[in-house]
Each structure stands twice: as C-alpha cells, then as structure tokens.
Enzyme design. Structure first.
Site: not given
Length: 319
Positions: A11, A23, A127, A154, A162, A169
């Site tokens: 990913g 690099i 992640d 918010r 609500r 993820m």
C-alpha cells in the site's frame, strides 16, 4: 560505477516520494547510477526498470503516493519467481536494491537477500504495524488526515446531537485510531489489541448526555469490525442517533507532513550510504528518535507492541 535500484511495494504511504527523492539524489551526488523499478515486484518481474536522474525526482517531495507505482505480484511469492527477480536485477547490473514498503515488501527483500541480492528495507506504511521501528513513513500524515476529518465530524455531530463512529485503517494494529483519537478528544477508542466492551462505550455516552454534551466520537480500527453492529447497539442502549463514517483510502493520500518528509529523507540517505559501505540485508528504523538499522529478518519477525500507556491516558481523559 555502482548501481542502486529503488522499488516501492504494498500500500502506498505519504512520504514515499520524499524517500525516493532522497535515495536518487544521494546516489547521483556520490556518482552512483540509480534505477527506478515501476509497479513494485510486478515491475521487477517484467523488467520494467529505467534509469533515473535529478529531473526524475524534481518537485515530488510534497506529493503523496509513489511515482514508481505499486502492484500485487503473486508470482514473486514463489521460489522460482524470486530467483527470476534476482536474475533480472543482475542482468541490469544492479548492485543494491532499496525496498520501500511494509511487512510483505520486506519479506520479498529478505528472500532476495538470501539468494545474493544486497537489500535495504525502509518502512513505509500508514498502519505503523511494523514492530521493529517506533514509526513508519506515512503514519503521522495519516493521523493528521484522520484528525482533520474528526474535527469536521465533531461540528456536524454537535449540530445534530449525534454520536459518530469513525472507522479507520488498521487490521491488526490500532495505532491510527489510538493516536488520532487521543489527539482529537474521542470519547471511545476501539482497537483490535483490546477486547470490545460496548457497555463502557454506552456508559460514557450517557454520562456525557447528562452533563449536556452534544457530540460523541468513537474511533474504530477496521480490525475490530462490526461498525454497523456497534452503531445499532449504541442506539438500542442509549437512544442516541449514531452515524458511521468509514474514511477508507483517503487516509493513504495527501501531502506528507513535515515529520514524514524528514524521516523519509534521512532514511533514504542512509540506505545509499549503507550500500556504499557494503552493509546490506538491513532494515532502517526509528527507535527513541534515532535512525538505526536492524537485520531485515529481525524486522520481519519482530512483533508490534501496543501502546498501553497511551491507551490508558485516553481512558483517563475521556471521562
């Protein structure tokens, strides 16, 4: 003249382009030929390799994604496929390969190192699920993206009184939910590392209602699952209208934050220096705010430790 190739796999993560740039420019500065491999291991298997120059990486430090592209490659997971990939690298005269990606990408790099290819791994995944390093390139940008979305949710949650479940993820690692939740003042943070306690969630909502709170934000890592089941349980137990927002792949895109650009630049520069010094089959990490290296096999096998301390802080301040 040495030749170094760059490959991005898995990913995409914001900061990959900054790393590619680092690099390439470090190679050129040191008189090293630099090659780009398009579309990850799939591009390697098809010989989709080209020579890069300074212009190849111009104006990309601020761009998300990867200019080299990424793709799945089932063929490379086989022993025959790995041998074929190694031979293609040799045919192109490549002395060292720098792989940008996550666990799966590193496993591919480790396999190549075992059949004679000098490799360096750089952790790039939003992640933050690689146990050998404190942080991965792209993680903090994803947290910023999620935090920005939470601020907007918010507003509308308060307007309508609500609760809102924000799914982010993180199949096996709840760091995006944890860090963005703490930074955004979420009432509940649900991650795969901690067993779900729906009563705790609903009790917080009810306590907030009693003191006049208008919004309730619940962070949910995708690995916990059941966003709509949780929504239904909250509505049944509290009577509070609850919406589900799944942020999805928006978390992978966008301009990389300063921290990710700095880390990517440092790691990319070090990768080239390591190959120049013939120190290879390593993975670059950030530990205790320092850039270090570990054997790539260790990087693949080290288990991620959950930030229990940060999770406990989140519980104490979300009363």
């Amino acid at each position: 003249m040495k030749t170094i190739a760059i490959l991005t796999s898995g990913g995409d993560a914001p900061g990959m382009n900054a790393c590619i740039r680092s690099i390439a420019r470090t190679c050129i500065y040191n008189g090293i030929r630099v090659m780009g491999i398009r579309s990850g291991y799939d591009g390697l298997m098809n010989g989709n390799i080209y020579e890069m120059n300074v212009s190849s990486v111009a104006d990309i430090i601020h761009r998300g994604g990867t200019i080299l592209g990424s793709a799945r490659c089932p063929e490379f997971k086989t022993e025959e496929g790995q041998k074929k990939g190694a031979q293609i690298l040799k045919d192109f005269g490549i002395d060292g390969l720098v792989v940008l990606g996550g666990d799966g990408s590193f496993k591919g790099a480790s396999a190549l190192s075992k059949i004679g290819i000098s490799t360096i791994g750089i952790p790039c995944t939003i992640d933050n699920d690689m146990g050998y390093t404190d942080y991965t390139i792209g993680f903090f940008t994803a947290v910023e993206t999620v935090s920005d979305a939470i601020s907007k949710l918010r507003d509308t949650s308060s307007s309508h009184g609500r609760a809102n479940i924000i799914e982010v993820m993180g199949r096996n690692c709840g760091d995006i939910a944890l860090y963005s939740g703490v930074a955004s003042g979420a009432e509940s943070i649900l991650v795969p590392e901690v067993e779900l306690n729906i009563d705790e969630v609903t009790e917080k909502i009810e306590r907030g209602r009693k003191r006049g709170k208008l919004h309730h934000l619940i962070m949910l890592a995708e690995g916990v699952g059941g966003a709509y089941d949780i929504k239904n349980m909250i509505e049944e137990k509290t009577g509070v209208e609850t919406k589900v927002t799944i942020l999805g792949h928006v978390q992978r895109g966008g301009t990389p934050c300063t921290f990710d650009r700095l880390m990517a630049t440092q790691m990319g520069n070090l990768a080239v220096k390591l190959i120049m010094e013939e120190k290879t089959d390593l993975a670059i990490a950030m530990k205790d705010n320092k850039i270090i290296t570990v054997p790539i096999d260790e990087a693949v096998t080290t288990k991620r430790k959950f930030r229990d301390d940060l999770y406990e802080i989140s519980k104490e301040i979300s009363i």
